[in-house]
Design a protein around this motif. Sequence first.
Motif, short mmCIF file in Angstrom:
data_model
loop_
_atom_site.label_atom_id
_atom_site.label_comp_id
_atom_site.label_asym_id
_atom_site.label_seq_id
_atom_site.Cartn_x
_atom_site.Cartn_y
_atom_site.Cartn_z
N LEU D 4 0.84 -1.18 0.00
CA LEU D 4 0.00 0.00 0.00
C LEU D 4 0.88 1.24 0.00
O LEU D 4 1.71 1.43 0.86
N ASP D 5 0.66 2.05 -0.96
CA ASP D 5 1.51 3.24 -1.06
C ASP D 5 0.61 4.45 -1.14
O ASP D 5 0.02 4.76 -2.16
N GLN D 6 0.52 5.12 -0.03
CA GLN D 6 -0.44 6.20 0.03
C GLN D 6 0.01 7.43 -0.75
O GLN D 6 -0.78 8.25 -1.15
N GLU D 8 1.50 7.58 -3.62
CA GLU D 8 1.72 7.47 -5.04
C GLU D 8 0.84 8.42 -5.85
O GLU D 8 1.32 9.18 -6.67
N THR D 9 -0.46 8.36 -5.63
CA THR D 9 -1.33 9.26 -6.35
C THR D 9 -1.92 10.25 -5.38
O THR D 9 -2.60 9.87 -4.44
N ALA D 12 -7.11 10.98 -4.74
CA ALA D 12 -7.55 9.63 -4.41
C ALA D 12 -8.59 9.08 -5.37
O ALA D 12 -8.78 7.88 -5.43
N ASP D 13 -9.26 9.93 -6.11
CA ASP D 13 -10.40 9.42 -6.84
C ASP D 13 -10.19 9.17 -8.33
O ASP D 13 -11.07 8.71 -9.02
N GLU D 218 -5.17 -1.94 -7.89
CA GLU D 218 -4.04 -2.37 -7.08
C GLU D 218 -2.78 -2.59 -7.93
O GLU D 218 -1.68 -2.28 -7.50
#
Lengths: 312, 670, 359, 273
Positions: D4-6, D8-9, D12-13, D218
């Motif tokens: 999980l890489d918070q 990265e983007t 969020a949507d 994912e």
Amino acid sequence: MEGFLSDIFIAPFVSMWEYPVFLVEVLVGGLLVGVMYSLVALGFVLIFKASGVFNFAQGAMVLFAALFFAGFLEAGMPVWLALGASAVVMVALAIVTERVVLRPLVNQPPIVLFMATIGLTFFLDGFGQMIWGSDIKVIDIGIPKEPLEIHGVLINSFDIVAGVTAGLLVAGLALFFHYTKIGRALRAVADDHQAALSVGIPLQSIWVIVWSVAGLVALVAGIMWGSSLGVQFSLALVALKALPVLILGGFTSIPGAIVGGLIIGASEKIGEVYWGPALGGAIEDWHAYMIAMVFLLFRPQGLFGEKIIERV
Amino acid sequence: MSRQAVAVAPDLVATTGGEILDTFPKLLVHHAAVRGHRTAIREKEWGIWQAWTWAQVRDEVRWLACGLADLGFRRCDKLALIGDNRPRLYWGITAAQALGAVPVPMYQDAVADEMAFVLDHAEVRFAIAEDQEQVDKLLLVKDRVPKLEWIIFDDPRGMRKYRHPALIAVDEVRARGQAFARANPGFFEGELAAGKGSDTSIILYTSGTTGQPKGVMLSYDNVRITAANAVERDGLNDSDEVLAYLPMAWVGDHVFSYAQAYAAGFAINCPESGATVMTDLRELGPTYFFAPPRIYENLLTTVMIRMEDAAWIKRKMFHYFMEVARRVGLRILDGETVSWQERLLYGLGRLLVYEPLKNTLGFSRIRVAYTAGEAIGPDIFRFFRSLGMNVKQLYGMTETAVLVVMQKNGEVRPDTVGTPCKDVEVRITETGEVQFRCPGVFQAYFKNPEATQSAKTEDGWFLTGDAGYFDDDGDLKIIDRAKDVGRLNDGAMFAPKYLENKLKFFPFIKEAVTFGDGRDHVAAFINIDLTAVGNWAERRNLAYSGYTDLARRQEVYDLIQKNVEQVNRDLAADRHLSGSQIKRFLILHKELDPDDGELTRTRKVRRRFIAERYADLIEALYTGQSNCQVDAEVTFEDGRKGRIHADLELRDAAVVEVANRDPGRLRKAG
Amino acid sequence: MFYREAGQFKVSYAADQAIFPIRQDQIGMAMILAVAYVVMPVAGSEYWLETIMIPFLVFSLAAIGLNILTGYAGQLSLGTGAFMACGAFAAYKLTTAFPDLNIIVALLLSGVAAAAVGIVFGLPSLRIKGFYLAVATLAAQFFLIWLFAKVPWFTNYSASGVISAPPRAVVGELYVTGVHATPQARYLFCLTLVAVLALLAKNMVRSSIGRQWMAIRDMDIAAEIIGIRPLRTKLSAFAISSFYCGVAGALWAFFYTGTVEPGAFDINRSFQILYMIIIGGLGSILGAFLGAGFIVLLPIVLSRLPLMLGLPISTATISHIEVMVFGTLIVFFLIVEPHGLARLWRIFKEKLRLWPFPY
Amino acid sequence: MAALDQAETPDADTREIGDVLLRVDRISLYFGGVRALNNISFEVREHEILAIIGPNGAGKSSMLNVINGFYHPQEGTITYRGKTRSRMRPYQAAAQGIARTFQNIALFKGMSTLDNIMTGRLLKMHQPFWMQALYWGPAQREEIEHRKFCEEIIDFLEIQHIRKTPVGRLPYGLQKRVELGRALAAQPTLLLLDEPMAGMNVEEKEDMCRFILDINEEFGTTIALIEHDMGVVMDISDRVVVLDYGRKLADGPPDSVRSDPAVVSAYLGVGHD
């Protein structure tokens, strides 16, 4: 080595060139033997076409039919009665086979059915010989065996009779398939089992009919081969000769079986006569297979087989 | 794997080399030193049982604890743990304890509102949630529990898009912990040493039968000494294996899977998921097992149903040998003398039936198994014992760290709960209430002094609220909640739970609720068991569309009536209770459901709630009507509410007249 | 009934993927090996070893070979006998040309020779499938047997066209072939070789290469779409299958009959091996052993049965009846359990594991 | 699986839809005289979910077959990752990272769920056969390493309970899931799904939708799918290509395709769905 190469690549062609009449004799002889192969192959094709079963027992059926026919003759029956009785035996065999072997195995993968026909082969070999013994029997139904000379070419008259008989049989079958209701139904089965069911013919009956027809073809082939070679166990091995014919002609094509038989017969004889000595003889065992295999590489579905379109 | 068993003497558990092992984190460090290479915990995941040794667990706990500390977690803070039995949640408990904080495990199937109450009441600052499902619930109520700062999640699946500032992955906490531990050497050990046995080790919320849950505060000494005494009593050691499958919030799991594992040094094993517990049980083959009665009951039901489909000869053989087992199995297990013929027959039965059967259930290796929480059906109890499986009963509650009265090997009866454990004092009051004074008696209810006061005396006696007595063998027999034991108008004693249990021992009856206090006679609500009755109906070609339809069938009523009348015959034989036979009953149109508040989360009947809710039905039972209309609100699986209308039949059951009746005074035990 | 699987949980993939993950199976296997290695050589008569056990082992090996090709990779072959002949003649040429070559090396090299031939005759499998391919393998069968019979070089110009195994030792004076070799030595040598090769085969079929074969067998189009190269996979099956058949052929010539002529590997031999894998079970290493045992024992039982029952039947008739019964049994087997003895065993074992429950 | 890489983007949507991954340019395909595809062009962009819809016989499956090298178009070119491909075999497409599932499940029936998925892992396994035969050292390590990976897929698709069941015995919905697992095992760049939800009930469809979205999210896998259920198509795809009798009718985001008059009259208007 040089001599060997010359024996393979030069001498045969020279010899063909020098003695064309002999070449024609060999060729015709081969073609007529080929007709006999076709007869056996025909039995295979009929069954494969209608039921998808690769019937390895076709050769055994030839022997089986010939044994009964010869046995009936020895028992003193007239030819027509022996013929009728043998036909009855072959139809009975078809019925029993369908009931005991095929019906319980319906929906099994092809290889299982194939194996079952090998089992059947053993049974027929054992059963036929148990009843009639394993001595060589002679079938003499009065076909002349004198050589005939036509335009300087020597041909065995027996071969001609055999060829004509086979030709008639094939023609008869073709007519049967095209012009009778049953024949059309059989073709329908070959294309699509569901469709056949919708025509209203039970699959079982179709299998019995097709195995009966194959049995009768085997009877004819058995009489022909038996008259020429004598009825003995090796007759069953004729089936092995029919296999390359099948490859060449395609498993589902009646014309393919005929043409394939002719090609195999002719090339086998030519190969045996012209190349056999150089290779040490007895090459007819394999060279039909080699031809068939090389042929397959270029046309996997056989001469007349339908092109296989793979779908995803 | 080496199976070298090390018997654990209580003194070893208590102290080693002068160091006092009075908290679980200290015990963890001790085990890591003594049996560092032995397995401490396993989890069925990714197709195999992933294992961690005691040494690895110590490191994991250290990193987790340091990570928590790094996030600002301090002594006396509360850490909520929500999820199925997972190693990381168990580590979370120890990590919190290591910091002197208090873990608060919560029921994973609780709805968000229920969670909000506990989170708020316990003043939870940090929570470790197993997965997205639990995180969603926490996020839903987060605004209502302002004290909740961090939500730590174990399984990141599906949460890639989650951007809530309070969310943090457990792996990240662990990584921070590693860094923190490097930066602060000795921190963990220092925190560990600051803990002592009298500190609060855990708060377990009991879903009481009435009102809001109460937080039972148990000290390390409460849990640890109680667990160690029980370990000693049953001779458990570090080669035992236990399946950790019961809710972590339940004291049963906390004691059997956590405290006893630390006390004895054995391994606990977490199943892959709730759906695979039975398969995992079979694979694991635990040596020590604890289950509430309903699990044994379900197992027996499956055994019987599966055997029904077996070939004729196998079924015959099975029933024959089960008969043999009934005759001699218990006697052999209890060490009585049995003739050699019977022994031989039983031996044959072991080869052909008992051992294979235990094997397919996963019970081949059981040395000791317990059941508690409720009364177990005598048939079920005997079934497992006759197979040679040493199932015993015990009696206890959250407030006493469970293990206070246990059956000893060779002294096992289906209707009593055994003798007191070491250091346990028992007294029975004039009113018949059972009271304990023992090391396990809890500290207090969290932030609830009134409740504490009414449950615990100044001098340390815990008032169980259960009515019971010692029988002639000195075994304790519990019959009901003391406050629930009432009188019929003719003065006969009425112990509702005792009656309900008797009813529930029939496979066709899933739940029962009886009424009779202050009434002329006893009446009962019945819930049929949909699986068992459904099977029964199928065999009779009885078509039905669902529970409600099946429940109103005449054939089903006839079936249940027979059961009720059997209970009446049994009661007639008991001098205390022969006056409380069941005169009328009805089969409820819906299954009692925790979601409707009719049962607790541990599936105990909330009698008062039901009495209020179905007042019409009760009145109908006592006014002699033969039918009654109902119209009730129900909660569906997905949380929606709906209404059910039904027309219920009320039935009379035959009672056995008893000439001489003891008015039913409870004897006081000597 | 005898299985006690509770508690046999796996904590590593290695244990989970073991050939015999259940302890009771491990014990059973150990017992079988103990009987094979200790009881058989000590208690078995020479007749028993020479006419039953050694051919059983040799056939098992050949059946494993064919099963790899037909059972696992789905390529029907009727040329097994020819590949066995390749192995036999290669072994003969190798041992006579290099007398110092260790017999084990010679056997393995003869397997390699057979594998090379197998690759050549497997080439058509790219274009042709099913029965067409089966018939094509007959070409190998007839051609190779003819070749060995006609080219005197293969028999070292022996007048009779027969080859005889020269005496060779594994180490020192421990002769395993030729006149000095005791039946026990020959038996134990075969046993060890077959056991090791069977283990290797089992390893292959449970590894990536085995899954490729099965993928091609089950659905060749899907296999190609997930990245399996059809020709390479089929040829690997042909090669490895032929290797096993080749070693089996060499064992046949050197350890079973001692002398052999090409006719011993004719088409009937091919069919015999095919029955073994059909009756034993396609796609099962265990099935190869079960099938070989069945086919080896059946004629012996059949030929003795009339004598034992005291029926006055002439030997010729007995042999015919034998053939008949054999055919009938094959059909019977196919009808009763088309997946062979291995499947029967699996069902039986499943029942034992679930005992006393039916499911 | 993917850590999980918070960070990265940031947003969020939305997923980052990237460059063109695959360009289909003026493709025509004939069977005998029948024209299955007629001058079709479209693009698949990195990380997007593209739906190809159209009535039966519109040439959708033929289009997938062309993309993964099973059919060879008579006209037109296919450019994948910037390289215009020459005639290639399906296994070469697989080696380039194109995986697919089939309309009529094409699992290996004789193998277990796990073995099917392990087979999908094949391109990543490199031990020679003789090492596999010894099953020792590197070969065993390789098996175990890939088993771990496959177990994660099994976990992802929630099929733990059927891990060792032969796939032939599984119900249809689960077979579809296993087939998806086998395709995923290859860690494809481009995943082609041929009617992944055909014949499923509502619940199974919902599960499958979630899996498809999760895969896309994912692992960033680009997905091109054929689907009949318009509701599903409109819900999960970023872009829709509409085919009709070998021609392309429309190409665009779901909303614009939905209102495209040509599409409405040819497809949506006839009461499909």
